[in-house]
Design a protein around this motif. Structure first.
Motif, PDB file in Angstrom:
ATOM      1  N   THR A 251     -13.150   4.645  -9.412  1.00 14.40           N
ATOM      2  CA  THR A 251     -12.303   3.729 -10.159  1.00 14.40           C
ATOM      3  C   THR A 251     -12.726   2.308  -9.833  1.00 14.40           C
ATOM      4  O   THR A 251     -12.821   1.932  -8.653  1.00 14.40           O
ATOM      5  CB  THR A 251     -10.821   3.941  -9.816  1.00 14.40           C
ATOM      6  OG1 THR A 251     -10.457   5.292 -10.126  1.00 14.40           O
ATOM      7  CG2 THR A 251      -9.941   3.005 -10.632  1.00 14.40           C
ATOM      8  N   GLN A 266     -11.638   1.688  -5.833  1.00 17.79           N
ATOM      9  CA  GLN A 266     -10.396   2.222  -5.287  1.00 17.79           C
ATOM     10  C   GLN A 266     -10.689   3.387  -4.363  1.00 17.79           C
ATOM     11  O   GLN A 266     -11.353   4.355  -4.742  1.00 17.79           O
ATOM     12  CB  GLN A 266      -9.459   2.674  -6.410  1.00 17.79           C
ATOM     13  CG  GLN A 266      -8.055   3.011  -5.935  1.00 17.79           C
ATOM     14  CD  GLN A 266      -7.123   3.321  -7.090  1.00 17.79           C
ATOM     15  OE1 GLN A 266      -7.474   4.072  -7.986  1.00 17.79           O
ATOM     16  NE2 GLN A 266      -5.919   2.744  -7.072  1.00 17.79           N
ATOM     17  N   ASP A 268      -8.700   6.204  -2.261  1.00 15.41           N
ATOM     18  CA  ASP A 268      -7.358   6.788  -2.232  1.00 15.41           C
ATOM     19  C   ASP A 268      -6.462   5.950  -3.142  1.00 15.41           C
ATOM     20  O   ASP A 268      -6.717   5.852  -4.319  1.00 15.41           O
ATOM     21  CB  ASP A 268      -6.836   6.859  -0.794  1.00 15.41           C
ATOM     22  CG  ASP A 268      -7.713   7.747   0.065  1.00 15.41           C
ATOM     23  OD1 ASP A 268      -8.206   8.757  -0.450  1.00 15.41           O
ATOM     24  OD2 ASP A 268      -7.905   7.430   1.245  1.00 15.41           O
ATOM     25  N   GLU A 269      -5.438   5.306  -2.592  1.00 17.31           N
ATOM     26  CA  GLU A 269      -4.565   4.485  -3.417  1.00 17.31           C
ATOM     27  C   GLU A 269      -4.787   2.993  -3.168  1.00 17.31           C
ATOM     28  O   GLU A 269      -4.081   2.159  -3.742  1.00 17.31           O
ATOM     29  CB  GLU A 269      -3.100   4.843  -3.146  1.00 17.31           C
ATOM     30  CG  GLU A 269      -2.743   6.271  -3.542  1.00 17.31           C
ATOM     31  CD  GLU A 269      -1.285   6.577  -3.292  1.00 17.31           C
ATOM     32  OE1 GLU A 269      -0.586   5.682  -2.754  1.00 17.31           O
ATOM     33  OE2 GLU A 269      -0.845   7.691  -3.634  1.00 17.31           O
ATOM     34  N   ASN A 270      -5.738   2.652  -2.322  1.00 17.09           N
ATOM     35  CA  ASN A 270      -5.972   1.264  -1.953  1.00 17.09           C
ATOM     36  C   ASN A 270      -7.229   0.717  -2.629  1.00 17.09           C
ATOM     37  O   ASN A 270      -8.198   1.456  -2.852  1.00 17.09           O
ATOM     38  CB  ASN A 270      -6.117   1.136  -0.429  1.00 17.09           C
ATOM     39  CG  ASN A 270      -4.883   1.618   0.311  1.00 17.09           C
ATOM     40  OD1 ASN A 270      -3.759   1.294  -0.073  1.00 17.09           O
ATOM     41  ND2 ASN A 270      -5.087   2.406   1.348  1.00 17.09           N
ATOM     42  N   TRP A 271      -7.202  -0.567  -2.938  1.00 15.55           N
ATOM     43  CA  TRP A 271      -8.355  -1.237  -3.528  1.00 15.55           C
ATOM     44  C   TRP A 271      -9.214  -1.855  -2.426  1.00 15.55           C
ATOM     45  O   TRP A 271      -8.700  -2.533  -1.538  1.00 15.55           O
ATOM     46  CB  TRP A 271      -7.920  -2.319  -4.513  1.00 15.55           C
ATOM     47  CG  TRP A 271      -7.369  -1.768  -5.787  1.00 15.55           C
ATOM     48  CD1 TRP A 271      -6.062  -1.652  -6.128  1.00 15.55           C
ATOM     49  CD2 TRP A 271      -8.127  -1.255  -6.877  1.00 15.55           C
ATOM     50  NE1 TRP A 271      -5.935  -1.084  -7.382  1.00 15.55           N
ATOM     51  CE2 TRP A 271      -7.206  -0.833  -7.866  1.00 15.55           C
ATOM     52  CE3 TRP A 271      -9.485  -1.099  -7.135  1.00 15.55           C
ATOM     53  CZ2 TRP A 271      -7.597  -0.276  -9.075  1.00 15.55           C
ATOM     54  CZ3 TRP A 271      -9.881  -0.543  -8.337  1.00 15.55           C
ATOM     55  CH2 TRP A 271      -8.943  -0.140  -9.298  1.00 15.55           C
TER      56      TRP A 271
END
Length: 322
Positions: A251, A266, A268-271
């Motif tokens: 992503t 990205q 996991d859920e972190n940028w």
């Protein structure tokens, strides 16, 4: 220069034919498999070289040595030594009939293009260098891009770009998958330079060679190992940052905040911030969108693009587009 050159395999094959009671060379086949790495230029290439030499005629007259002026010197390149077409030698039969292998490659290429359309304009997009790429979209909004001829974003070279003109601050984001064409297992392309990603670019106005862009990408760069990274090109000079990955899915996000352009991936859920670029000298309006490119050093039958890039949730958030 920090160059790593390694020969992995090397083979020669020579055949002979009999003529007037003597044996003469008929053909020579030379094969070499090697790697070439030069980190300072971002090169990590796996090369295969196959050279065939065929003897078509035996002259019985005494041979004369080449003069010094006709010898091939070390500083000369084949591209700098074009030769005239010899009609007496080639005659009328100047075309080599395709082998079954070549016909099979052409058939696969034709089948891979069968379901493509070029109606990106109906979705509000524009295309730079449309001859380089095939495009289609699905009802779920996914965009599929496939490179069809050589093109590469580096220095002042260009690839294809699906873009919108965006003024001021923006964020462009997309899920990206790179894979072999029509591959249900989502295997990545396995050769040479085949890349896809998000780009922000200056429209060229004064000098067509004055290329300026920033892009974040995923794909292969010289061998089958996947890499992601970012690159900035200013006035036709490129600098890049590259990392290895084993994932064909990523992503991406690019955002402009005033005089800075930031690129992210990205995890996991972190940028994760990959790089930040000073674009204080760039205009307010840029071409922003998705790109896919391929580059092969030769035009042999096995040197064809097999990359399909799938962009899902490709969105641009910007005040001028609302």
């Amino acid at each position: 220069m920090n160059i790593d050159y390694k020969i992995l395999d090397r083979r020669e094959k020579v055949t002979f034919q009999e003529f007037n009671g003597k044996w003469f060379p008929k053909s020579v086949n030379f094969y070499q498999d090697f790697t070439y790495k030069q980190p300072s230029k971002g090169l990590d290439i796996h090369l295969f070289m196959n050279i065939e030499f065929l003897i078509t005629e035996i002259l019985q007259e005494p041979a004369e040595r080449f003069s010094q002026s006709k010898l091939w010197r070390k500083n000369q390149l084949l591209s700098n030594m074009p030769g005239a077409f010899d009609e007496a030698f080639w005659g009328k039969e100047i075309f080599i009939q395709p082998t079954e292998e070549i016909e099979s490659v052409v058939q696969r290429l034709n089948e891979s293009q069968r379901d493509f359309t070029y109606e990106y304009a109906k979705d509000g997009w524009e295309m730079l260098n449309p001859e380089m790429v095939s495009y289609y979209s699905k009802d779920d909004g996914s965009i599929y891009l496939r490179p069809i001829i050589n093109g590469l974003w580096i220095e002042d070279f260009q690839g294809a770009l699906l873009y919108r003109n965006v003024t001021g601050d923006f964020t462009i984001e997309s899920d990206l998958r790179v894979r072999k064409i029509n591959n249900d297992e989502n295997l990545p392309p396995d050769k040479w330079f085949q890349l896809a990603g998000l780009m922000a670019r200056l429209p060229i106005s004064k000098n067509k060679y004055d290329e300026n862009n920033v892009w974040i990408f995923l794909g292969t760069r010289g061998n089958k190992n996947l890499k992601y990274g970012s690159q900035i090109t200013i006035a036709g000079k490129s600098k890049r940052k590259i990392s290895k990955t084993d994932q064909p899915f990523i992503t991406l996000r690019t955002e402009r905040l005033g005089e800075m352009l930031n690129v992210f991936i990205q995890n996991d859920e972190n940028w994760q911030l990959i790089n930040s670029y000073d674009i204080s000298r760039w205009p307010l309006t840029l071409q922003v969108g998705a790109t896919v490119v391929t580059h092969f050093p030769t035009h042999g039958p096995s040197m064809y693009a097999d990359l399909e890039a799938i962009f899902k949730r490709l969105t641009i958030k910007n005040q001028s587009l609302k």
